[in-house]
Motif scaffolding. Sequence first.
Motif: not given
Length: 719
Positions: A154-156, A660-673, A675-676, A711-719
């Motif tokens: 297993s891994g990612s 001070y004040w800041t406006l922040n955003l987060a979003a995420g999605k998992e797509i099941r393939l 076996n991963s 802005v941070s973006l991460m794309v991950g594949l877990e198997f």
Amino acid sequence: MITSLLAAVLSCTAPADTVITLDAVTVTGQQRHNQLMRSSQSAVQVSGDYLHEHMAGSLMQTLEGIPGVKAMSIGSGQSKPTIRGLGFNRLAVSEDGVKHEGQQWGDDHGLEIDQFAVDRAEVIKGPAALLYGSDAIGGVLSLYTNHVPTAPLSGSVQLFGRSNNELLGLSAKVGGRRGKFFYRANATLTDYADYRVPTDSIQYYARWYPLKDQRLRNTAGCERDGSLMVGYAGYNFHTDVRISDSYSKSGFFANAHGLEARNIDYGRYDRSRRDIDLPQQWVNHLKVLSHTTWRTDDLSAELNLAYQNNLREEHSEPVSHGYMPKPDGTKERRFNKSTYTGALTLRHELGRHALQAGLSGELQHNRRGGWGFIIPDFETAGAGLYAMDRYTLSDNLILNAGLRLDRARTHIHEYHDWYPTPKSIEAPSGAVGGASPAGAVGGASPMGAAGEPLQRSSDMRRHFTSFTWSAGVNYSTGLWVLKANVGKSFRVPIPKELGANGVNYHIFRYERGNSHLDPEQSYQVDATVSWANDDVEVQVEPYLNDFPNYIYLSPTASYVEGLQLYEYTQARVLRYGVEAELTWHVARHWQLHWQGEYLYARQKSGPKKGYTLPFSTPWSTDGGVRYSFGRRNDGFVEMNAHVVGRQDEIVPPEKPTDGYWTLNLAAGKEIRLHNSTLSLALHADNLLDRRYYDHTSYYRLIEVPEPGRNVSLMVGLEF
């Protein structure tokens, strides 16, 4: 993208317990009750999903969403953890049960831990010296990277990037299990450019310096991490060995390193925003860790052994400072610290009693080098013994209490400058510990005969003994959970506090130690009041700390070698505060969240009596809305507003800092393939690119605002 990443990374080479439910976790009913009753202390369990969804610039910036937890930013790729305003050697960082020993006294580098190797984390807010020893007087950050694989393979793989400093990164892990034997390997590579701030110039020594493209020149860097774990996992017996190495290299902001800022060659630094020029630093942390457990139905034993080596070098232009002649080479400072640790823990279930006892020991050895000086060579050794009992009167009432005894010793070595002091030049003024002329530590004479090198540190041996205790109660009734903990904690003064005597250019000050410091003590009371039903969760956590002899760097009105003088001193300090949190599940897919925190600190004795502490944390509050979507609620979008109050509570000659004040955003999605699982995570900080200053940041002293939109973006594949 991958090609440019690998090219950049290859160029980066080293020289020859209230448990708070976070957004990614749903805890209801009896499960939530059991977690809340597990400990009388305030603790937060952080899942791997939360770490991925909220990935920011560093591990501590990722954890900033937890009430009471802050990241002290020290550049584009590094930050220091603080819990309830306490950090450095007042906060213990534990990795797989072993206290992480870097150079916590350093203000300008991070944890030297691969955040992508962390499976989960736990944050203990408040003193935890009973179990963790000296450095846990303010709290504990426990990181776990020892997940045992269950499949043969297993891994990612994760690709990630950030816009503000053009970071590119790649992380991969692989593991497997055959029968009772398992293995696991991790590797992470990152490279980043100079980071951007929303200003065109900064002020230093009453002079303004321009910034090209609003970037802090020479703040680029890179990091490479790797680890390998092999082990055996049986029913009653488990053992594993883990080897990890973390290396990072980064530049120091070129306009803020000593007097050379006045004559800086802008063209040299502005040719590229990805190169790492002088001044710069590199840090390498090697850790070898062995973890073994043996257990029966009511008895268990755990043994942790570790060796750590933290090697750090700072390089800068070889220029003359004060009466120091121009040195040969660029190596300004070198610290080589080795740490040997061992800890044995026994647990025994005896009726309603859960008994625990432990014995731990530690040996540290540090050697310095380079033409600059701030901390002398030293060795430290310590041992601790503790016992505690958790007594379950009923499912709704649990008591606990414990005692601990520690003994430590510190040996600081003598040091003389490598160059002679001119007869006509006076040593820096002011006494160290009230016993000797300035420039000398521990009673040393500031000069020998005329023209001889200045003695900055004398031979010193100190021994410390501390006795600590703790007691707590957990009580639940209906939808309420009430918890309280009271106790005494301690912290041994570190060699920097005892023997520092030199310039720290990176944070713009001259630091002087005090050889007469006593062990820091703290008497604390903290409580938790929690109420929850199926729709609403409310939690309030007040706390109080009384330090009879708090150790801190006190700013003075004096200047030494062109920089403001800070001296280590002790004073009685009273600290109290509160954290509150509200979560409302409005509908199946909608959730509202609010949290806030406030901290008050006041010196009750000493020359700054009546003032707060330097770099005190102002009040802050966060409010956000989260929408979950998908058949399994495996996607989300979250908007958050972060508000920080103005800080007028200062220690002269500090200056107030606007809110001070800041406006922040987060979003995420998992797509099941097949076996991963493919995962996407987006995190955007300071969406409106607002200009503001963090009161806990050293860079505000030279009018450097916090980073702009990121802005941070991460794309991950877990198997």
